[in-house]
Design a protein around this motif. Structure first.
Motif, PDB file in Angstrom:
ATOM      1  N   ASP A 181       0.848  -1.178   0.000  1.00 57.83           N
ATOM      2  CA  ASP A 181       0.000   0.000   0.000  1.00 57.83           C
ATOM      3  C   ASP A 181       0.888   1.234   0.000  1.00 57.83           C
ATOM      4  N   PRO A 200       1.670   5.150  -0.495  1.00 60.30           N
ATOM      5  CA  PRO A 200       0.907   6.398  -0.440  1.00 60.30           C
ATOM      6  C   PRO A 200       0.978   7.134  -1.777  1.00 60.30           C
ATOM      7  N   ASP A 257     -10.356   5.255   5.175  1.00 55.06           N
ATOM      8  CA  ASP A 257      -9.245   5.586   4.277  1.00 55.06           C
ATOM      9  C   ASP A 257      -8.066   6.224   4.990  1.00 55.06           C
ATOM     10  N   ARG A 314      -4.627   6.443   6.851  1.00 53.63           N
ATOM     11  CA  ARG A 314      -3.454   5.575   6.841  1.00 53.63           C
ATOM     12  C   ARG A 314      -3.026   5.277   8.272  1.00 53.63           C
ATOM     13  N   GLU A 332      -8.611   0.141   5.949  1.00 54.56           N
ATOM     14  CA  GLU A 332      -8.069  -0.553   4.788  1.00 54.56           C
ATOM     15  C   GLU A 332      -6.595  -0.265   4.547  1.00 54.56           C
ATOM     16  N   LYS A 333      -6.109   0.874   4.947  1.00 48.87           N
ATOM     17  CA  LYS A 333      -4.740   1.274   4.631  1.00 48.87           C
ATOM     18  C   LYS A 333      -3.852   1.097   5.856  1.00 48.87           C
TER      19      LYS A 333
END
Length: 142
Positions: free
Chosen positions: A50, A52, A101, A103, A130-131
Protein backbone atom coordinates in the motif's frame (compact mmCIF):
# COMPACT_ATOMS: atom_id res chain seq x y z
CA UNK A 1 36.91 -34.52 -69.49
CA UNK A 2 33.66 -36.33 -69.60
CA UNK A 3 30.82 -35.30 -71.78
CA UNK A 4 28.19 -33.12 -70.18
CA UNK A 5 30.39 -31.90 -67.32
CA UNK A 6 30.87 -28.15 -67.20
CA UNK A 7 33.61 -26.45 -65.36
CA UNK A 8 33.37 -22.90 -64.30
CA UNK A 9 36.09 -20.65 -65.43
CA UNK A 10 38.17 -18.79 -62.86
CA UNK A 11 36.95 -15.28 -63.74
CA UNK A 12 33.25 -16.07 -63.94
CA UNK A 13 31.09 -15.61 -60.79
CA UNK A 14 27.56 -16.62 -59.95
CA UNK A 15 24.93 -13.92 -59.70
CA UNK A 16 23.98 -13.07 -56.09
CA UNK A 17 20.59 -14.25 -54.97
CA UNK A 18 18.12 -11.35 -54.83
CA UNK A 19 15.77 -12.91 -52.26
CA UNK A 20 16.11 -12.70 -48.49
CA UNK A 21 15.75 -15.91 -46.54
CA UNK A 22 13.25 -15.03 -43.78
CA UNK A 23 13.04 -18.50 -42.22
CA UNK A 24 15.73 -17.84 -39.55
CA UNK A 25 14.08 -14.50 -38.75
CA UNK A 26 10.68 -16.16 -38.28
CA UNK A 27 12.25 -18.87 -36.11
CA UNK A 28 13.87 -16.30 -33.82
CA UNK A 29 10.66 -14.30 -33.56
CA UNK A 30 8.63 -17.39 -32.61
CA UNK A 31 11.17 -18.31 -29.92
CA UNK A 32 11.02 -14.75 -28.53
CA UNK A 33 7.22 -14.86 -28.58
CA UNK A 34 7.22 -18.07 -26.54
CA UNK A 35 9.76 -16.65 -24.07
CA UNK A 36 7.69 -13.50 -23.55
CA UNK A 37 4.47 -15.48 -23.20
CA UNK A 38 6.05 -17.61 -20.46
CA UNK A 39 7.74 -14.76 -18.56
CA UNK A 40 4.95 -12.14 -18.74
CA UNK A 41 2.72 -13.75 -16.08
CA UNK A 42 5.72 -14.14 -13.79
CA UNK A 43 6.46 -10.42 -13.95
CA UNK A 44 2.99 -9.41 -12.78
CA UNK A 45 3.06 -11.56 -9.63
CA UNK A 46 4.33 -9.59 -6.67
CA UNK A 47 3.74 -8.45 -3.17
CA UNK A 48 0.88 -6.04 -2.65
CA UNK A 49 2.19 -2.90 -1.02
CA UNK A 50 0.00 0.00 0.00
CA UNK A 51 2.06 2.90 -1.30
CA UNK A 52 0.91 6.40 -0.44
CA UNK A 53 -0.19 8.51 -3.39
CA UNK A 54 1.15 12.02 -3.69
CA UNK A 55 -0.22 15.09 -5.43
CA UNK A 56 1.47 18.37 -6.11
CA UNK A 57 0.63 21.08 -3.64
CA UNK A 58 0.76 21.75 0.07
CA UNK A 59 0.75 18.86 2.50
CA UNK A 60 -2.44 18.72 4.51
CA UNK A 61 -1.79 18.34 8.25
CA UNK A 62 -4.90 16.13 8.55
CA UNK A 63 -3.38 13.63 6.11
CA UNK A 64 -0.68 12.55 8.59
CA UNK A 65 -0.92 8.82 9.30
CA UNK A 66 -1.79 7.37 12.66
CA UNK A 67 0.99 5.33 14.25
CA UNK A 68 0.41 2.26 16.40
CA UNK A 69 3.58 1.08 18.18
CA UNK A 70 4.21 -2.22 19.92
CA UNK A 71 7.06 -2.16 22.43
CA UNK A 72 9.23 -5.16 23.34
CA UNK A 73 7.14 -5.87 26.45
CA UNK A 74 3.94 -6.01 24.35
CA UNK A 75 2.50 -2.65 25.40
CA UNK A 76 0.58 -0.72 22.74
CA UNK A 77 0.89 2.97 21.94
CA UNK A 78 -1.34 5.08 19.73
CA UNK A 79 0.80 7.97 18.58
CA UNK A 80 2.71 8.64 21.86
CA UNK A 81 -0.06 7.63 24.30
CA UNK A 82 -0.17 4.18 25.89
CA UNK A 83 -3.43 2.30 25.26
CA UNK A 84 -4.86 -1.08 26.22
CA UNK A 85 -5.54 -3.62 23.48
CA UNK A 86 -9.30 -3.39 24.12
CA UNK A 87 -9.30 0.41 23.77
CA UNK A 88 -7.14 0.58 20.61
CA UNK A 89 -9.91 0.12 18.01
CA UNK A 90 -12.42 2.55 19.62
CA UNK A 91 -9.67 5.18 19.91
CA UNK A 92 -8.65 4.70 16.27
CA UNK A 93 -12.27 5.13 15.19
CA UNK A 94 -12.66 8.24 17.35
CA UNK A 95 -9.44 9.87 16.11
CA UNK A 96 -10.12 9.09 12.46
CA UNK A 97 -13.84 9.94 12.63
CA UNK A 98 -14.50 6.35 11.47
CA UNK A 99 -12.82 7.11 8.14
CA UNK A 100 -11.63 3.78 6.67
CA UNK A 101 -9.24 5.59 4.28
CA UNK A 102 -7.00 6.95 7.03
CA UNK A 103 -3.45 5.57 6.84
CA UNK A 104 -2.30 3.59 9.86
CA UNK A 105 1.35 2.61 10.33
CA UNK A 106 2.15 -0.28 12.66
CA UNK A 107 5.60 -0.22 14.24
CA UNK A 108 6.77 -3.29 16.12
CA UNK A 109 9.92 -3.71 18.19
CA UNK A 110 12.18 -6.38 16.73
CA UNK A 111 11.84 -8.38 19.97
CA UNK A 112 8.06 -8.66 19.45
CA UNK A 113 6.97 -11.84 17.69
CA UNK A 114 5.68 -11.66 14.16
CA UNK A 115 2.37 -13.17 15.25
CA UNK A 116 1.76 -10.39 17.79
CA UNK A 117 2.35 -7.71 15.15
CA UNK A 118 0.03 -9.48 12.71
CA UNK A 119 -2.58 -9.86 15.44
CA UNK A 120 -2.66 -6.09 15.96
CA UNK A 121 -2.78 -5.49 12.20
CA UNK A 122 -5.59 -8.03 11.85
CA UNK A 123 -7.71 -6.34 14.53
CA UNK A 124 -7.18 -2.96 12.87
CA UNK A 125 -8.16 -4.31 9.45
CA UNK A 126 -11.14 -6.20 10.90
CA UNK A 127 -12.38 -2.88 12.30
CA UNK A 128 -12.72 -1.61 8.71
CA UNK A 129 -9.45 0.28 8.21
CA UNK A 130 -8.07 -0.55 4.79
CA UNK A 131 -4.74 1.27 4.63
CA UNK A 132 -2.62 -0.49 7.24
CA UNK A 133 1.14 -0.74 6.66
CA UNK A 134 4.23 -1.92 8.51
CA UNK A 135 7.09 0.44 9.27
CA UNK A 136 10.69 -0.79 9.19
CA UNK A 137 14.03 0.89 9.62
CA UNK A 138 16.52 0.53 6.80
CA UNK A 139 19.91 -0.91 7.78
CA UNK A 140 22.77 1.55 8.02
CA UNK A 141 25.32 1.55 5.21
CA UNK A 142 28.64 0.02 6.21
Amino acid sequence: MGAGVKRSTGGRRHRPMGEINVTPFVDVMLVLLIVFMVTAPLLTVGVEVDLPKTKAGAINADAAPLVVSIKADGSLYLQEAAVDAEVLIPRLKAISNANPDVRIFVRGDQAVTYGDVLGVMGRIQAAGFEKVALVAQLPEAK
